[in-house]
Design a protein around this motif. Structure first.
Motif, PDB file in Angstrom:
ATOM      1  N   ALA A  96       0.779  -1.130   0.060  1.00  0.00           N
ATOM      2  CA  ALA A  96      -0.063  -0.092  -0.015  1.00  0.00           C
ATOM      3  C   ALA A  96       1.085   1.148   0.128  1.00  0.00           C
ATOM      4  CB  ALA A  96      -0.973  -0.023   1.068  1.00  0.00           C
ATOM      5  N   PRO A  97       0.480   2.329  -0.853  1.00  0.00           N
ATOM      6  CA  PRO A  97       1.382   3.408  -0.591  1.00  0.00           C
ATOM      7  C   PRO A  97       1.295   4.139   0.704  1.00  0.00           C
ATOM      8  CG  PRO A  97      -1.190   3.787  -1.705  1.00  0.00           C
ATOM      9  CD  PRO A  97      -0.747   2.444  -1.371  1.00  0.00           C
ATOM     10  N   LYS A  98       2.335   4.787   0.975  1.00  0.00           N
ATOM     11  CA  LYS A  98       2.756   5.310   2.401  1.00  0.00           C
ATOM     12  C   LYS A  98       1.883   6.592   2.379  1.00  0.00           C
ATOM     13  CE  LYS A  98       6.408   7.870   4.571  1.00  0.00           C
ATOM     14  NZ  LYS A  98       6.096   9.254   4.102  1.00  0.00           N
ATOM     15  N   ALA A  99       1.127   7.041   3.535  1.00  0.00           N
ATOM     16  CA  ALA A  99       0.399   8.269   3.451  1.00  0.00           C
ATOM     17  C   ALA A  99       1.132   9.332   3.528  1.00  0.00           C
ATOM     18  CB  ALA A  99      -0.462   8.353   4.838  1.00  0.00           C
ATOM     19  N   LEU A 100       0.978  10.541   3.069  1.00  0.00           N
ATOM     20  CA  LEU A 100       1.864  11.659   3.012  1.00  0.00           C
ATOM     21  C   LEU A 100       1.343  12.873   3.919  1.00  0.00           C
ATOM     22  CD1 LEU A 100       2.446  11.620  -1.020  1.00  0.00           C
ATOM     23  CD2 LEU A 100       3.994  10.925   0.638  1.00  0.00           C
ATOM     24  N   THR A 101       2.210  13.610   4.357  1.00  0.00           N
ATOM     25  CA  THR A 101       1.624  14.736   5.105  1.00  0.00           C
ATOM     26  C   THR A 101       1.992  15.965   4.438  1.00  0.00           C
ATOM     27  OG1 THR A 101       2.063  13.231   6.733  1.00  0.00           O
ATOM     28  CG2 THR A 101       1.582  15.629   7.501  1.00  0.00           C
TER      29      THR A 101
ATOM     30  N   GLY B 107      -1.813  19.784  -3.389  1.00  0.00           N
ATOM     31  CA  GLY B 107      -0.356  19.533  -3.226  1.00  0.00           C
ATOM     32  C   GLY B 107      -0.092  18.018  -3.167  1.00  0.00           C
ATOM     33  N   LEU B 108      -0.890  17.261  -2.109  1.00  0.00           N
ATOM     34  CA  LEU B 108      -0.750  15.973  -2.093  1.00  0.00           C
ATOM     35  C   LEU B 108      -0.894  15.057  -3.264  1.00  0.00           C
ATOM     36  CD1 LEU B 108      -1.813  14.416   1.478  1.00  0.00           C
ATOM     37  CD2 LEU B 108      -1.706  13.182  -0.715  1.00  0.00           C
ATOM     38  N   GLU B 109      -1.932  15.284  -3.767  1.00  0.00           N
ATOM     39  CA  GLU B 109      -2.238  14.573  -5.048  1.00  0.00           C
ATOM     40  C   GLU B 109      -0.942  14.778  -6.177  1.00  0.00           C
ATOM     41  OE1 GLU B 109      -5.059  13.045  -6.512  1.00  0.00           O
ATOM     42  OE2 GLU B 109      -6.872  13.927  -5.758  1.00  0.00           O
ATOM     43  N   ARG B 110      -0.515  16.078  -6.127  1.00  0.00           N
ATOM     44  CA  ARG B 110       0.711  16.453  -7.185  1.00  0.00           C
ATOM     45  C   ARG B 110       1.753  15.804  -6.649  1.00  0.00           C
ATOM     46  NH1 ARG B 110       0.631  19.700 -11.369  1.00  0.00           N
ATOM     47  NH2 ARG B 110      -1.607  20.385 -11.904  1.00  0.00           N
ATOM     48  N   LEU B 111       1.926  15.736  -4.987  1.00  0.00           N
ATOM     49  CA  LEU B 111       3.269  15.089  -4.677  1.00  0.00           C
ATOM     50  C   LEU B 111       3.014  13.481  -4.924  1.00  0.00           C
ATOM     51  CD1 LEU B 111       5.882  15.267  -3.039  1.00  0.00           C
ATOM     52  CD2 LEU B 111       4.330  14.938  -0.974  1.00  0.00           C
ATOM     53  N   ALA B 112       1.936  12.829  -4.957  1.00  0.00           N
ATOM     54  CA  ALA B 112       1.899  11.588  -5.092  1.00  0.00           C
ATOM     55  C   ALA B 112       2.081  10.973  -6.579  1.00  0.00           C
ATOM     56  CB  ALA B 112       0.271  11.098  -4.742  1.00  0.00           C
ATOM     57  N   ARG B 113       1.993  11.920  -7.303  1.00  0.00           N
ATOM     58  CA  ARG B 113       2.394  11.685  -8.805  1.00  0.00           C
ATOM     59  C   ARG B 113       3.468  12.233  -9.208  1.00  0.00           C
ATOM     60  NH1 ARG B 113      -2.691  11.684  -7.731  1.00  0.00           N
ATOM     61  NH2 ARG B 113      -4.258  10.117  -8.398  1.00  0.00           N
ATOM     62  N   GLY B 114       4.220  12.884  -8.513  1.00  0.00           N
ATOM     63  CA  GLY B 114       5.523  13.679  -9.128  1.00  0.00           C
ATOM     64  C   GLY B 114       5.063  14.733  -9.906  1.00  0.00           C
ATOM     65  N   ALA B 115       4.035  15.375  -9.838  1.00  0.00           N
ATOM     66  CA  ALA B 115       3.269  16.216 -11.046  1.00  0.00           C
ATOM     67  C   ALA B 115       3.827  17.649 -10.278  1.00  0.00           C
ATOM     68  CB  ALA B 115       2.081  15.959 -11.008  1.00  0.00           C
ATOM     69  N   ILE B 116       5.055  17.994  -9.848  1.00  0.00           N
ATOM     70  CA  ILE B 116       5.365  19.247  -9.288  1.00  0.00           C
ATOM     71  C   ILE B 116       6.507  19.985 -10.371  1.00  0.00           C
ATOM     72  CG2 ILE B 116       6.806  20.391  -7.367  1.00  0.00           C
ATOM     73  CD1 ILE B 116       5.953  17.682  -5.919  1.00  0.00           C
ATOM     74  N   PRO B 117       6.101  21.293 -10.673  1.00  0.00           N
ATOM     75  CA  PRO B 117       6.793  21.789 -11.455  1.00  0.00           C
ATOM     76  C   PRO B 117       8.320  22.172 -11.245  1.00  0.00           C
ATOM     77  CG  PRO B 117       5.329  23.397 -10.316  1.00  0.00           C
ATOM     78  CD  PRO B 117       4.953  22.246 -10.044  1.00  0.00           C
ATOM     79  N   PRO B 118       9.389  22.122 -12.049  1.00  0.00           N
ATOM     80  CA  PRO B 118      10.723  22.092 -11.644  1.00  0.00           C
ATOM     81  C   PRO B 118      10.686  23.513 -11.222  1.00  0.00           C
ATOM     82  CG  PRO B 118      10.579  22.128 -13.950  1.00  0.00           C
ATOM     83  CD  PRO B 118       8.890  21.789 -13.409  1.00  0.00           C
ATOM     84  N   ASP B 119      11.895  23.787 -10.456  1.00  0.00           N
ATOM     85  CA  ASP B 119      12.253  25.193  -9.785  1.00  0.00           C
ATOM     86  C   ASP B 119      11.234  25.634  -9.222  1.00  0.00           C
ATOM     87  OD1 ASP B 119      14.710  24.606 -11.322  1.00  0.00           O
ATOM     88  OD2 ASP B 119      13.808  25.310 -13.114  1.00  0.00           O
TER      89      ASP B 119
ATOM     90  N   ASP C  64       7.917  16.953  10.152  1.00  0.00           N
ATOM     91  CA  ASP C  64       7.372  15.805  10.073  1.00  0.00           C
ATOM     92  C   ASP C  64       6.446  15.922   8.790  1.00  0.00           C
ATOM     93  OD1 ASP C  64       7.984  14.896  12.695  1.00  0.00           O
ATOM     94  OD2 ASP C  64       6.228  16.503  13.705  1.00  0.00           O
ATOM     95  N   LEU C  65       6.675  17.189   7.946  1.00  0.00           N
ATOM     96  CA  LEU C  65       5.758  17.175   6.749  1.00  0.00           C
ATOM     97  C   LEU C  65       6.757  16.320   5.497  1.00  0.00           C
ATOM     98  CD1 LEU C  65       5.037  20.944   6.927  1.00  0.00           C
ATOM     99  CD2 LEU C  65       3.507  19.108   7.443  1.00  0.00           C
ATOM    100  N   ASP C  66       5.819  16.136   4.552  1.00  0.00           N
ATOM    101  CA  ASP C  66       6.447  15.524   3.239  1.00  0.00           C
ATOM    102  C   ASP C  66       6.604  16.750   2.370  1.00  0.00           C
ATOM    103  OD1 ASP C  66       6.592  12.768   3.607  1.00  0.00           O
ATOM    104  OD2 ASP C  66       4.725  12.974   3.877  1.00  0.00           O
ATOM    105  N   ALA C  67       5.689  17.846   2.213  1.00  0.00           N
ATOM    106  CA  ALA C  67       5.914  18.992   1.453  1.00  0.00           C
ATOM    107  C   ALA C  67       5.157  20.248   1.863  1.00  0.00           C
ATOM    108  CB  ALA C  67       5.482  18.507  -0.097  1.00  0.00           C
ATOM    109  N   ILE C  68       5.223  21.223   1.276  1.00  0.00           N
ATOM    110  CA  ILE C  68       4.531  22.506   1.854  1.00  0.00           C
ATOM    111  C   ILE C  68       4.098  23.133   0.376  1.00  0.00           C
ATOM    112  CG2 ILE C  68       4.792  24.641   2.430  1.00  0.00           C
ATOM    113  CD1 ILE C  68       7.188  23.790   4.118  1.00  0.00           C
ATOM    114  N   ALA C  69       2.749  23.077   0.468  1.00  0.00           N
ATOM    115  CA  ALA C  69       1.968  23.625  -0.771  1.00  0.00           C
ATOM    116  C   ALA C  69       1.183  24.935  -0.507  1.00  0.00           C
ATOM    117  CB  ALA C  69       0.612  22.374  -0.966  1.00  0.00           C
TER     118      ALA C  69
END
Lengths: 356, 240
Positions: free
Chosen positions: A3-8, A328-340, A84-89
């Motif tokens: 199962a995928p790991k939950a992201l925060t 942001g979480l949906e984008r992080l899960a798919r790696g759909a984040i703009p470069p830079d 504790d966060l995986d990303a900041i959106a």
């Protein structure tokens, strides 16, 4: 496959008159609703009320005064630290640019300082994906986005893949509520005030126009309705309470009629052209989606068309940080984040169907 | 103490890292817009040039204004976010103080520094500083003055003091006063983050908070009475 790991993810929203931050934990492929660990919203009603609407410079000034405290509170409420966060959106547009700049720049400072991934989010995508935050809602689905700044029928095919079927050619639906409230002296914000007064009014007292419904397509037009309300009101100072209530009820009825007609046609089109194998879903989002009459009428349309009606709770329809965190979480899960991402430019205008 | 200095409030973008009064690395670029895009990458680069990472910072210093409202908030929002993430103090420095501080380091012999930024509408943001040896101290808070009032003020100061003017308004002050003895133009027109950091290192965070300094109100008009209705296109339809 495991199962995928939950992201925060922390989400920051400052595009209009709400200074908001929230922390959401979950994963789009987990098959269970995400957890909203905190959801802090500081409203600016007092700042803008004397002006009868949101004043952009005042909004920007309020955002910079409160945002870091709102973020600290969101972290404290969730019992988490930035590490504790995986990303900041953060909302990077569209919206009032002064506020967008405050939110995005604060997020850049946080992300750089904490060594976390920054995810610039389209505010409208936040609204569009909220249905997936609260429960399972597979793509594709038909979305009616109705807020103070936007009104559109959208086919949501995936993250970053939205197709606009039709949208308002003049005022947004929420804007027409606010303008009606302002005209009748009901104060700001106008939507809830109009809805409240309409409860005691007669929705058939005035035959307000339903602009554009004589034409095919899925576009909306509200400006003519606003003008008709103004003529019906006449000298506002002479209006009785009953007349005010009747105007509100008749105005709201006209909006409901416009939306249900267009929603019905849009659903037929969606069913025929997109024909999703996993069922018809109709999602309503945006601040106006908290209006209970409009919700009931759209629910009825869905019942007639055999579509599943999905409306997030009112608290997640108006602007909030949780929807930005989730997008942001949906984008992080798919790696759909703009470069830079750290050099991402805040945008006043950013159509939903424009790639990030 | 290691201090990161930032400025985006006027017509430039600059970042500097200062350690106990010594500049470890700095970058400066004049620009009217684009600071929101370029600030974070410039901070990352300057930290790299200084050979440290964010965790090594003890304090953030940022210009609070006066400046462009948007420019002020670009730097302040970023600085406050960064300070929150590192749990370090963030202090605010005026743009005018930063310019006067640099002028004092560059132009010897001034008794008084006048830092003045053109604020359009025939007005300028201005602040006066008195020199004491190597240091300067503010004689007043930053104010918004008409060009005429600012020129009159500088003329008055020149009667008793050597005055050095800095900022984008110095050109028209010099032009208006002509070749007066005792007046010098520093040539400094923008704040530099190096000086923001140097000043910020000595400030008390409790009394120099990173709050925007607005010398102009937001342009917002209170609604007037309802506008009269134009001629009706047709009688209002009324049922029931």
């Amino acid at each position: 496959m495991s199962a995928p790991k939950a992201l925060t993810v922390l989400g920051i929203e400052t595009s209009c008159d709400e200074t908001a931050a929230a922390i959401v934990r979950g994963h789009p492929d987990l098959g269970e609703p995400a957890a909203i660990l905190s959801n802090v919203i500081a409203q600016q009603i007092e700042e803008h009320a004397p002006f009868g609407g949101v004043v952009p410079e005042l909004a920007a000034r309020a955002h910079i005064s409160h945002l870091d405290a709102v973020i600290a509170r969101a972290l404290a409420d969730a019992g988490l630290a930035l590490k504790d966060l995986d990303a900041i959106a953060a909302t990077a547009g569209p919206g009032l640019i002064g506020g967008v700049i405050v939110g995005l720049m604060t997020a850049k400072g946080l992300a750089l300082g904490a060594g976390k991934q920054l995810i610039p989010v389209n505010h409208l995508e936040g609204h569009a994906l909220t249905a997936r935050l609260i429960g399972p809602c597979p793509f594709p689905y038909l979305l009616l986005l109705v807020s103070g700044g936007h009104s559109a029928f959208v086919v949501v095919e995936g993250v970053g893949r939205c197709r606009i079927l039709g949208e308002t050619i003049d005022d947004a639906v929420g804007e027409s509520f606010d303008k009606t409230a302002k005209l009748l002296g009901l104060g700001f914000p106008g939507g809830p005030a109009v809805e409240e007064l309409a409860r005691s009014g007669n929705p058939r007292a005035y035959a307000f126009p339903r602009p554009l419904l004589d034409r095919d397509g899925f576009d909306l037009s509200l400006a003519g309705l606003k003008t008709a309300v103004r003529y019906a009101a006449g000298d506002v100072l002479l209006l009785t309470d009953e007349a005010r209530a009747n105007i509100c009820a008749s105005f709201q009825e006209a909006v409901a009629a416009i939306l249900e007609t267009r929603a019905s046609a849009a659903l037929e089109h969606f069913a025929a052209q997109v024909a999703p194998e996993n069922g018809l879903r109709f999602v309503v989002a945006g601040g106006v989606a908290s209006n209970s009459l409009l919700r009931a009428r759209l629910q009825a349309v869905c019942n007639r068309k055999g579509a599943n009606f999905i409306a997030p709770p009112a608290k997640l329809c108006t602007d909030n940080g949780a929807m930005i965190a989730w997008a942001g979480l949906e984008r992080l899960a798919r790696g759909a984040i703009p470069p830079d991402a750290l050099s991402f430019a805040p945008r006043a205008r950013w159509p939903l169907d424009e790639a990030a | 103490m290691r201090v990161l200095g930032l400025d985006t409030a006027l017509g430039a973008l600059s970042v500097a890292v200062v350690e106990d009064g010594r500049v470890l690395a700095a970058a400066f670029e004049e620009m009217v817009r684009g600071q929101a895009e370029l600030l974070a990458p410039m901070v990352a680069r300057v930290l790299q040039d200084a050979g440290i990472d964010c965790a090594a910072l003890d304090r953030i210093a940022v210009t609070t204004g006066p400046g462009t409202f948007t420019g002020q908030r670009v730097g302040l929002a970023f600085a406050r976010g960064l300070a929150l993430s590192r749990d370090v103090p963030c202090v605010g420095v005026t743009t005018l103080h930063a310019m006067a501080h640099e002028a004092h380091a560059r132009v010897p012999g001034a008794a008084i520094h006048v830092a003045a930024s053109d604020a359009r509408r025939s007005e300028a943001y201005a602040q006066m500083f008195a020199a004491h040896g190597e240091n300067i101290s503010a004689m007043s808070a930053p104010v918004l003055l008409s060009h005429d009032a600012l020129i009159a003020r500088v003329r008055e100061l020149l009667m008793a003091h050597r005055v050095v003017v800095s900022g984008t308004a110095s050109a028209f002050i010099a032009a208006a006063l002509g070749n007066v003895p005792g007046l010098a133009v520093s040539g400094i027109t923008q704040p530099h983050a190096r000086h923001v950091a140097l000043i910020g290192a000595a400030l008390d965070p409790a009394t120099s908070p990173p709050l925007p300094l607005y010398l102009r109100e937001a342009d917002a008009k209170l609604p007037g009475p309802p506008k009269p209705l134009p001629a009706k296109p047709s009688p209002a339809r009324r049922r029931s």
